[in-house]
Every structure is written in C-alpha cells, then in structure tokens.
Design an enzyme around this catalytic site. Sequence first.
Site, PDB file in Angstrom:
ATOM      1  CD  GLU A   1      10.448  13.084  10.743  1.00  0.00           C
ATOM      2  OE1 GLU A   1       9.408  12.770  11.194  1.00  0.00           O
ATOM      3  OE2 GLU A   1      11.315  12.362  10.298  1.00  0.00           O
TER       4      GLU A   1
ATOM      5  CE  LYS B   1      -1.602   3.029   2.366  1.00  0.00           C
ATOM      6  NZ  LYS B   1      -1.530   4.123   1.334  1.00  0.00           N
TER       7      LYS B   1
ATOM      8  CD  GLU C   1      13.057   0.791   9.499  1.00  0.00           C
ATOM      9  OE1 GLU C   1      13.706   1.767   9.978  1.00  0.00           O
ATOM     10  OE2 GLU C   1      13.778  -0.219   9.532  1.00  0.00           O
TER      11      GLU C   1
ATOM     12  CB  CYS D   1      13.161   8.823   8.093  1.00  0.00           C
ATOM     13  SG  CYS D   1      14.136   7.699   7.218  1.00  0.00           S
TER      14      CYS D   1
END
Length: 489
Positions: free
Chosen positions: A393, A186, A262, A296
């Site tokens: 982030e 997906k 992750e 990331c």
Amino acid sequence: MQHKTTTLEAATLDSGQPRDSLIGGSWITHTNKIDVINPVDGSTLAKVSSASVEDCLAAVDSAHAAFESWRTTAPRARAEILRKSYELMIVDHEKLARLITMENGKVLSDARAEVAYAAEFFRWFSEEAVRIDGDYRRAPSGANWLLVTRQAVGVALLATPWNFPAAMATRKIGPALAAGCTVVLKPASDTPLTALAIAEIMKRAGVPDGVVNVVVPSPAGPAVSAMLKSDRIRKLSFTGSTQVGAVLLAQAAEKIINCSMELGGNAPFVVFEDADISSALDGAMLAKMRNGGAACTAANRFFVHERVYDAFADGLTQRMSALVVGDGLDPKTTVGPLVSRAQQQRIAELVASATRNGAEITCGGTASTDGSFGFQPTVLTEVGFDAPILNEEIFGPVAPLVRFNDADDVLAHSNKVEHGLVSYVYTRDIGRGMRFAEALESGMVGLNRGLVSDPAAPFGGVKASGLGREGGHDGLLAFLETKYVAGNW
Ligand code: NAP
C-alpha cells in the site's frame, strides 16, 4: 514552500480548542503530553494530554456507567442529538477544515470535502436511529412464534487512523450512538485535535455525559490492550493498518469481543481499451490523489490496456505534473505534505526500488527539499506485473502503470494481493464491467467512477482489508446484536 504563520488559535474553533481527554463529560488534563506536529515544517502545533492506562480505564468505566440510560433513551432523542451534531459541524465547517489541514497536512479543499463527508455520517445515522427493525413471525411448524429484536451491543471502543481524522471518527460514533452504544474514541496520536473538536461539538449538541469519551494514550498499544481486557468493552471498531488490525483481533479474541475491522487497501485501477480515456483520467486523479494519495481507497496499481496505454500515461503525467505541492492552507497548493518524515522516506524508497526494477519516472520522483514532508506527484511507467511496489500500500502520490493485453491476466493480477478493499474499472461495455466487478476480490468496485465513499453505502473490504461494513444500513447493524425470542403467548 512558505512556512505557516497562522497560529492554531486563529485557525481553529476558538482559543478553547480542547486538548485534554473527555471522560464522563469532563475535560481532564494529564501531566504527560503528546506533541502534535505540523507536517508543513515539523514544528509543534499543539500539546495534547496523553491519557495513561488508568485514564483510559476510567473512560471505559464512564461509558459503561452511561450505557443503560443511553440504550434506553428513545431512538428519536438519540437521533436528534446526532442531527444537531451534524448541524453544528456544518456551522463550524471551515474551522474544522483548517484544523484538519493543520494537523494532517491535506489541502484545504480535501479537508473541506472531508468535513462535509464526516458530518453526513451524523445526518445519515440520525435517520437510521429511528429505523432499527425487528421481525415477528409464526414458526414454520406452527408450534410457536418467532420474535426478533435488535439491541445495542454495549460499550464500544473506536480506534481511528490519521488520514481522515474527522470522517473515520464520525463513521463510527454515528452508528454506535444511533444503535444505543456508548463509546470510547481513541484517535490517532498524529491527529487528535479534530477528534477532540468533534467531541466538543457533540457536547454542545447535548450528548449526555459518558456517552462519548475521547482518550489519546501514547503509546497506544498498552492502553488499548488494557481496555480490551477490562470485561466492559463489547465492541471493537478499528480503522487502520492490516498489521495492527491483526494484533487487535487476536487480543479481542480473548474476550470474544464483537469486531469490525476497516484495514488497508491496494486498489487496482483497470482501464480497458474501450474506456473513455478522459473520464478514466478524471477518475484516476480522484482515486489516486484524494488526500494526497493517503487514502485506503487510493488506486495503487494502474493496469492499462496496451492499445490505450500511451495516451493514458501521457494524460496522467500531464495532470500529475500540473499539481502544486505545498502548505495545505495556501490556496495555490493542490497537494499537501505527507503526514510524517518517516512516510516521506518510505515513499522515496518505494520509488527508488521501482526504478531499480526497470520502471521509468515520467514526472515527480523526489521528496520536497524545503524541510516539509512533501513528495512530488509521481508517475512510474513500464512497471512489470511482478514489481514489488505493486504488493505494498503506497499511501502517497505515486502512480505505477502496468501494460496489459489480456483481461483474464489482469483479473488474476488484480486479485493476487492480500488486500481486497476497492477496485476501479473503466470500460464502455457495461456487461464486461459488471462481470469484471463480480469477479474482483474486493468489497467495493468503482465502475467508471473514481470515488466510492458514500455515507449511505456499505463501505468495507474482504481478505486482509477487513471484516464488516461501515455506512449504509449495514453500518448500524455493526453496533446491534440480534435477539430472538421463541414464544407461545
Ligand atoms: P495504524 O498505525 O494501524 O493506526 C491506527 C490506529 O491504531 C491509531 O489510532 C493508532 O494509534 C492505533 N494503534 C497503533 N498501534 C497500535 C497497537 N499496537 N495497539 C492498539 N492500537 C494501535 O494505521 P495508520 O497508519 O494510522 O493509518 C493508515 C492505515 O489505515 C492504512 O493502512 C489505511 O489503508 C488504513 N485505513 C483504512 C480505512 C478503511 O476504511 N479500510 C480507512 C482509512 C485508513 P497511534 O496513532 O497512537 O499509533
């Protein structure tokens, strides 16, 4: 910025670029469509079939039906299909790169690097498929034998983000197929075209029907929940935000599904006073600006020793000012737009709040004004250790610089956030670097290096950055169960 004139067909694999679900080896069209938006001008790039909950469950059924035969396929045969997929990705390298740039916005050089990186996962795991190990020993008591084997976990649901639309897919499909698992992929609804193109390549490489299924349900939540509840999913491998990861872990807990996560990062980038500043600046640009900051692994918090702070800040400002924001397909562009208007606004708000808290802007600081989702590469100096921007982030081209003079202090600040994916350390004293690397709460450390990603290495984080590792030999183990037989024979 000039708007693109390139059509999708001209830029991508061919006019047959798949835009439908891949279920049981067939491309299935659905009435509902998702608009894939061009981040350069906000126009619609393509319409992709949106899979319903029932369509997604059909994909799970087809992966389930294909599992027994794939699990028992000879490892060498599984390996050959992965190897062929690698080769075909390399043949289509440029077309795939342009497709990534068009739907994601990253510059073509970054997209090319991503295709090479993504294809390597197929090559690496084609080599790992034939190295699934076991063990055979006499029990210490001498009473019996211990036989340890490894078996494919089962049908795997793979959910991926928009920032690396090719690599996040192959980093999961490669080890899953090598282990003998069948999959439902997906991809993110912002960037589904690359995943569909890779599935088409895998079909050409000979992947049997049902082994790789791809669905793009929108909204994602109900369809993913239904698949996790279906009793047929034995593995969830998710890459995305910590927030969504936590929701999915809770859902997977209901059926005790094996999970790999992750998740987000908030990497510190520590420059000690003895660092080679020119090399630290090279590393900083790579760690900050790969993918326009939307990685990331992006360096998010620059802690620079006071003795080299000014030199580092000047050097970074010079390099960031030299970058050119624009259409990723234009060869002059070195930073593409962000993926969405919402992300552009979020970055603008983060910068505004940092300046309210005393930060100074030495370059950039503003969103592009040409209608694109671009943001000017930005350096923020005089950021305090407790500035709110350091707790988030950023996921964009903004580098906040904090001055430090005490190594213990900077270690404590490096470790104080919830994330722990990667950290970067620059020092000429390797002993200090290694001690620091050991004390950092992160799954990975770049020591005098601004890039850690490598298909042959275990990639992953600790704390809120996730569970498990992808890549290396560990990546294969994530799709295998250990079976132990105690016997007398
Ligand atoms: P995201 O919003 O968490 O989405 C990731 C995937 O989850 C997408 O396919 C998304 O589908 C799906 N999703 C969203 N909400 C869901 C829900 N309620 N239930 C089930 N699935 C859901 O993350 P993103 O914004 O795409 O990606 C950015 C994040 O990924 C950052 O935090 C980044 O650090 C992280 N990331 C981590 C790594 C790593 O290796 N650690 C690598 C790359 C990125 P839709 O697109 O349809 O919403």
